[in-house]
Design an enzyme around this catalytic site. Sequence first.
Site, PDB file in Angstrom:
ATOM      1  N   TYR A  49       0.801  -1.162   0.059  1.00 22.95           N
ATOM      2  CA  TYR A  49       0.087   0.026   0.183  1.00 22.95           C
ATOM      3  C   TYR A  49       0.870   1.161   0.143  1.00 22.95           C
ATOM      4  O   TYR A  49       0.477   2.309   0.482  1.00 22.95           O
ATOM      5  CB  TYR A  49      -0.919   0.005   1.257  1.00 22.95           C
ATOM      6  CG  TYR A  49      -2.187  -0.902   0.974  1.00 22.95           C
ATOM      7  CD1 TYR A  49      -2.882  -0.828  -0.163  1.00 22.95           C
ATOM      8  CD2 TYR A  49      -2.532  -1.773   2.000  1.00 22.95           C
ATOM      9  CE1 TYR A  49      -4.122  -1.510  -0.382  1.00 22.95           C
ATOM     10  CE2 TYR A  49      -3.550  -2.693   1.887  1.00 22.95           C
ATOM     11  CZ  TYR A  49      -4.576  -2.515   0.581  1.00 22.95           C
ATOM     12  OH  TYR A  49      -5.417  -3.251   0.503  1.00 22.95           O
ATOM     13  N   PHE A  57      -5.768   7.762   5.987  1.00 20.18           N
ATOM     14  CA  PHE A  57      -6.673   6.256   6.150  1.00 20.18           C
ATOM     15  C   PHE A  57      -5.062   5.216   6.241  1.00 20.18           C
ATOM     16  O   PHE A  57      -5.627   3.755   6.396  1.00 20.18           O
ATOM     17  CB  PHE A  57      -7.581   5.913   5.003  1.00 20.18           C
ATOM     18  CG  PHE A  57      -7.075   5.893   3.788  1.00 20.18           C
ATOM     19  CD1 PHE A  57      -6.584   4.801   3.206  1.00 20.18           C
ATOM     20  CD2 PHE A  57      -7.294   7.254   2.986  1.00 20.18           C
ATOM     21  CE1 PHE A  57      -6.102   4.751   1.925  1.00 20.18           C
ATOM     22  CE2 PHE A  57      -7.002   6.996   1.566  1.00 20.18           C
ATOM     23  CZ  PHE A  57      -6.249   5.968   1.249  1.00 20.18           C
ATOM     24  N   ARG A  85     -11.513  -6.352 -11.445  1.00 15.61           N
ATOM     25  CA  ARG A  85     -11.760  -5.006 -10.911  1.00 15.61           C
ATOM     26  C   ARG A  85     -13.542  -4.762 -11.044  1.00 15.61           C
ATOM     27  O   ARG A  85     -14.202  -4.584 -10.084  1.00 15.61           O
ATOM     28  CB  ARG A  85     -10.944  -3.754 -11.225  1.00 15.61           C
ATOM     29  CG  ARG A  85      -9.710  -3.890 -10.654  1.00 15.61           C
ATOM     30  CD  ARG A  85      -8.949  -2.565 -10.834  1.00 15.61           C
ATOM     31  NE  ARG A  85      -9.468  -1.494 -10.061  1.00 15.61           N
ATOM     32  CZ  ARG A  85      -9.350  -0.966  -8.857  1.00 15.61           C
ATOM     33  NH1 ARG A  85      -8.246  -1.487  -8.061  1.00 15.61           N
ATOM     34  NH2 ARG A  85      -9.626  -0.075  -8.333  1.00 15.61           N
ATOM     35  N   THR A  91     -14.643   1.052  -5.166  1.00 17.44           N
ATOM     36  CA  THR A  91     -13.852   1.038  -4.042  1.00 17.44           C
ATOM     37  C   THR A  91     -14.626   1.174  -2.574  1.00 17.44           C
ATOM     38  O   THR A  91     -14.533   0.537  -1.528  1.00 17.44           O
ATOM     39  CB  THR A  91     -12.790   2.130  -4.063  1.00 17.44           C
ATOM     40  OG1 THR A  91     -12.150   2.020  -5.073  1.00 17.44           O
ATOM     41  CG2 THR A  91     -11.856   2.026  -2.567  1.00 17.44           C
ATOM     42  N   ASN A 112     -13.848  -3.465   2.610  1.00 17.29           N
ATOM     43  CA  ASN A 112     -14.283  -3.939   1.306  1.00 17.29           C
ATOM     44  C   ASN A 112     -13.972  -5.068   0.946  1.00 17.29           C
ATOM     45  O   ASN A 112     -13.967  -5.449  -0.606  1.00 17.29           O
ATOM     46  CB  ASN A 112     -14.099  -2.638   0.549  1.00 17.29           C
ATOM     47  CG  ASN A 112     -12.629  -2.539   0.220  1.00 17.29           C
ATOM     48  OD1 ASN A 112     -11.675  -3.136   0.573  1.00 17.29           O
ATOM     49  ND2 ASN A 112     -12.611  -1.331  -0.380  1.00 17.29           N
ATOM     50  N   GLU A 126       2.679  -6.633  -8.052  1.00 20.89           N
ATOM     51  CA  GLU A 126       1.898  -7.282  -6.687  1.00 20.89           C
ATOM     52  C   GLU A 126       2.141  -8.466  -6.577  1.00 20.89           C
ATOM     53  O   GLU A 126       2.336  -9.162  -5.414  1.00 20.89           O
ATOM     54  CB  GLU A 126       0.492  -6.506  -6.661  1.00 20.89           C
ATOM     55  CG  GLU A 126       0.422  -5.135  -6.490  1.00 20.89           C
ATOM     56  CD  GLU A 126      -0.793  -4.570  -6.529  1.00 20.89           C
ATOM     57  OE1 GLU A 126      -1.820  -5.367  -6.798  1.00 20.89           O
ATOM     58  OE2 GLU A 126      -1.009  -3.429  -6.214  1.00 20.89           O
TER      59      GLU A 126
END
Length: 151
Positions: A49, A57, A85, A91, A112, A126
Amino acid sequence: MERTLIIVKPDAVQRGLTGEIIRRFEARGLRIIGMKFMQVSDELARKHYAIHDGKPFFAGLVEYITSSPVVVMALEGTGAIAAARNTIGATRPGEATAGTIRGDFALEVGRNLVHGSDSVENGQIEVGNFFDESELISWPRNTDPWIFEGR
Ligand code: DAT
Ligand code: MG
């Protein structure tokens, strides 16, 4: 063939939605090339991240993803990034369309349920962050010609 990293996040695992979520990606036609149950370390969470470092956040996001085990999957397919996605949904679950994972099972952005890579480049990066090359299996699936035209 595009690759995407999917994370079945801690809330999804705790809520017993792991199978339902894997099922949706399988049914979509994406081919599993890697999968494992793991606890994300603080270090890996911050790397994954990194783009959100500094945002209000960020701390909560790292705490959430490291709070309990996850299932990570590397999936392959034509247009895998966009397909995954779209299967995941927006999101913010409140904005996610019914029929998507978030639209069917989630209410809040901080819970989520699932991660999917957002670009072809990030998909490669990733998958590499979460899997050793030796953990990825390139295999001919018997249904491939019925899902990937011309293969
Ligand atoms: P996505 O997970 O849909 O790719 P993202 O990459 O923009 O979304 O953000 C990563 C995660 O960070 C997201 O799943 C939930 C959290 N997040 C994003 N924006 C947020 C916000 N405004 N408030 C709280 N959490 C947020
Ligand atoms: Mg993202």
